[in-house]
Scaffold this motif. Structure first.
Motif, mmCIF file in Angstrom:
data_model
loop_
_atom_site.group_PDB
_atom_site.id
_atom_site.type_symbol
_atom_site.label_atom_id
_atom_site.label_comp_id
_atom_site.label_asym_id
_atom_site.label_seq_id
_atom_site.Cartn_x
_atom_site.Cartn_y
_atom_site.Cartn_z
ATOM 1 N N ALA A 57 0.955 -1.137 -0.304
ATOM 2 C CA ALA A 57 0.017 0.067 -0.028
ATOM 3 C C ALA A 57 0.997 1.258 -0.023
ATOM 4 O O ALA A 57 2.067 1.149 0.257
ATOM 5 C CB ALA A 57 -0.860 0.221 1.153
ATOM 6 N N MET A 58 0.385 2.378 -0.443
ATOM 7 C CA MET A 58 0.917 3.669 -0.241
ATOM 8 C C MET A 58 1.752 4.002 1.025
ATOM 9 O O MET A 58 0.925 3.571 2.248
ATOM 10 C CB MET A 58 -0.063 4.790 -0.543
ATOM 11 C CG MET A 58 0.625 6.112 -0.381
ATOM 12 S SD MET A 58 -1.020 7.576 -0.062
ATOM 13 C CE MET A 58 -1.540 7.686 -1.742
ATOM 14 N N PRO A 59 2.809 4.383 1.245
ATOM 15 C CA PRO A 59 3.437 4.210 2.588
ATOM 16 C C PRO A 59 2.540 5.498 3.505
ATOM 17 O O PRO A 59 2.156 6.556 2.789
ATOM 18 C CB PRO A 59 4.835 5.110 2.204
ATOM 19 C CG PRO A 59 5.131 4.474 0.700
ATOM 20 C CD PRO A 59 3.813 4.568 0.105
ATOM 21 N N GLY A 77 -1.697 3.319 5.675
ATOM 22 C CA GLY A 77 -0.609 3.094 4.440
ATOM 23 C C GLY A 77 0.281 2.165 5.222
ATOM 24 O O GLY A 77 0.467 2.078 6.232
ATOM 25 N N SER A 78 1.043 1.587 4.124
ATOM 26 C CA SER A 78 2.095 0.786 4.689
ATOM 27 C C SER A 78 3.106 1.432 5.723
ATOM 28 O O SER A 78 3.367 2.587 5.489
ATOM 29 C CB SER A 78 2.942 0.009 3.452
ATOM 30 O OG SER A 78 3.708 1.009 2.858
ATOM 31 N N ASN A 79 3.305 0.691 6.831
ATOM 32 C CA ASN A 79 4.087 1.256 7.732
ATOM 33 C C ASN A 79 5.146 0.125 8.365
ATOM 34 O O ASN A 79 5.050 -0.995 8.124
ATOM 35 C CB ASN A 79 3.328 1.884 8.780
ATOM 36 C CG ASN A 79 2.554 1.095 9.543
ATOM 37 O OD1 ASN A 79 2.774 0.275 10.425
ATOM 38 N ND2 ASN A 79 1.234 1.171 8.941
ATOM 39 N N VAL A 129 -5.921 -1.937 2.857
ATOM 40 C CA VAL A 129 -5.529 -2.550 1.529
ATOM 41 C C VAL A 129 -6.048 -1.584 0.284
ATOM 42 O O VAL A 129 -6.092 -0.339 0.809
ATOM 43 C CB VAL A 129 -6.783 -3.799 1.738
ATOM 44 C CG1 VAL A 129 -6.456 -4.983 2.610
ATOM 45 C CG2 VAL A 129 -8.117 -3.420 1.878
ATOM 46 N N HIS A 130 -5.827 -2.147 -0.690
ATOM 47 C CA HIS A 130 -5.954 -1.322 -1.685
ATOM 48 C C HIS A 130 -6.929 -2.012 -2.999
ATOM 49 O O HIS A 130 -7.974 -2.575 -2.759
ATOM 50 C CB HIS A 130 -4.738 -0.739 -2.220
ATOM 51 C CG HIS A 130 -3.722 -1.319 -2.612
ATOM 52 N ND1 HIS A 130 -3.347 -1.900 -3.965
ATOM 53 C CD2 HIS A 130 -2.575 -2.030 -1.947
ATOM 54 C CE1 HIS A 130 -2.388 -2.669 -4.284
ATOM 55 N NE2 HIS A 130 -1.680 -2.591 -2.956
ATOM 56 N N LYS A 248 -7.806 4.627 -2.566
ATOM 57 C CA LYS A 248 -7.039 5.594 -2.295
ATOM 58 C C LYS A 248 -5.289 5.398 -1.729
ATOM 59 O O LYS A 248 -4.501 5.915 -1.770
ATOM 60 C CB LYS A 248 -7.610 6.932 -1.269
ATOM 61 C CG LYS A 248 -8.590 7.645 -2.098
ATOM 62 C CD LYS A 248 -8.441 8.244 -3.332
ATOM 63 C CE LYS A 248 -9.491 8.907 -3.851
ATOM 64 N NZ LYS A 248 -8.973 9.552 -5.094
ATOM 65 N N LEU A 249 -5.572 4.013 -1.297
ATOM 66 C CA LEU A 249 -4.179 3.416 -0.753
ATOM 67 C C LEU A 249 -3.389 2.947 -1.920
ATOM 68 O O LEU A 249 -2.129 2.232 -1.559
ATOM 69 C CB LEU A 249 -4.630 2.516 0.496
ATOM 70 C CG LEU A 249 -5.004 3.290 1.785
ATOM 71 C CD1 LEU A 249 -5.613 2.147 2.641
ATOM 72 C CD2 LEU A 249 -3.907 4.103 2.425
ATOM 73 N N SER A 250 -4.004 2.802 -2.896
ATOM 74 C CA SER A 250 -3.108 2.240 -4.033
ATOM 75 C C SER A 250 -1.623 2.917 -4.245
ATOM 76 O O SER A 250 -1.826 4.093 -4.048
ATOM 77 C CB SER A 250 -3.778 2.184 -5.577
ATOM 78 O OG SER A 250 -3.131 1.874 -6.336
ATOM 79 N N PRO A 251 -0.743 2.057 -4.296
ATOM 80 C CA PRO A 251 0.689 3.096 -4.356
ATOM 81 C C PRO A 251 0.777 3.476 -5.703
ATOM 82 O O PRO A 251 1.856 4.410 -5.890
ATOM 83 C CB PRO A 251 1.802 1.635 -4.100
ATOM 84 C CG PRO A 251 0.956 0.393 -4.842
ATOM 85 C CD PRO A 251 -0.334 0.555 -4.230
#
Length: 270
Positions: A57-59, A77-79, A129-130, A248-251
């Protein structure tokens, strides 16, 4: 998280709020003993996609900073914390998903998969998730006549895990350019050999590994196998666009035109 069918839009969607989170979870593999193989396959593939999506996912650093901590969305988002749980889940999925799906009496595999579900839940419960999940909702909501083996036959049904995983290979081929290293890391955690793989091939390697699991578990071969055709794509795109909670979390941002191409790519998996 509360998931429901919005019947007027023929869409499956969800509401996320901190107050919906349980305070206690009870993990008991005995509860899975009566799950038919295809039910175990669908739920297991959902776990697999939860973990990959939260890892890719988007950071969290790429999201706008809220005015106060109280205004933070449920999905960040990814962390670094979610990454640990997501990768641990993928490692278990690689070792035990096929076993658990093919043999309900395999207590070790069923127990490990429940842990994998919990680990992935902690991961995506914070990271999110995305696109595979965002695209899954109209796939479930617009089902025509298809029913998966092992499920009730009284109404058409695309199980959630299948509706997600049928989109996943196409999505990760699309998103890999945003961060090839993460996509290759996910593929490696799932058992793929990524030695010497070029960055531009990251999406294909991850997609191919996901497809291997789909084949092992007798997953439908793409959206066509569950009754969809290219003529359905406008409705599928329309049902995906409102799912901002996850899309919106898509990278890599996905326009309506991108979504249409992804659905076309997902029509056949292999």
């Amino acid at each position: 998280m509360a998931i429901f069918d919005l019947t007027r839009m023929r869409a499956k969607t969800g509401i996320a709020h901190r107050r919906l989170k349980p305070t206690l979870g009870y993990l008991d593999p005995d509860n899975t003993r009566t799950m038919p193989p295809q039910v175990a396959a669908s739920t297991g593939l959902d776990i697999l996609s939860h973990a990959i999506e939260s890892f890719t996912a988007m950071p969290y650093t790429g999201r706008p900073m809220p005015e106060s901590p109280r205004m933070r969305p449920a999905y960040q988002g990814s962390n670094p914390i979610s990454d640990i749980w997501s990768l641990a889940s993928l490692d278990i999925v690689n070792k035990y998903l096929v076993r658990a799906s093919k043999d309900p009496g395999d207590d070790e595999a069923r127990g490990k998969m429940i842990l994998a579900a919990s680990y992935a839940g902690v991961g995506f419960g914070n990271a999110g998730v995305h696109l595979p999940h965002g695209m899954s909702y109209p796939v479930s909501g617009h089902v025509k006549s298809w029913v998966a083996e092992g499920y009730s036959k009284d109404h058409p049904l695309v199980p959630h895990g299948f509706s997600v995983i049928l989109n996943a290979p196409a999505v990760f081929r699309f998103t890999a350019s945003s961060n090839p290293e993460r996509h290759l890391h996910a593929a490696s955690a799932l058992g793929a050999n990524v030695t010497g793989v070029k960055k531009e091939d990251a999406g294909k390697v991850l997609a191919d590994r996901i497809t291997w699991f789909m084949q092992q578990l007798n997953t439908p071969n793409g959206l066509k196998a569950i009754g969809y055709s290219s003529s359905d794509i406008p409705a599928l795109v329309e049902g995906t666009i409102p799912q901002h909670r996850v899309t919106k979390l898509s990278p890599r941002p996905a326009s309506p035109e991108d979504l249409a191409r992804l659905f076309e790519d997902a029509m056949t998996a292999w």
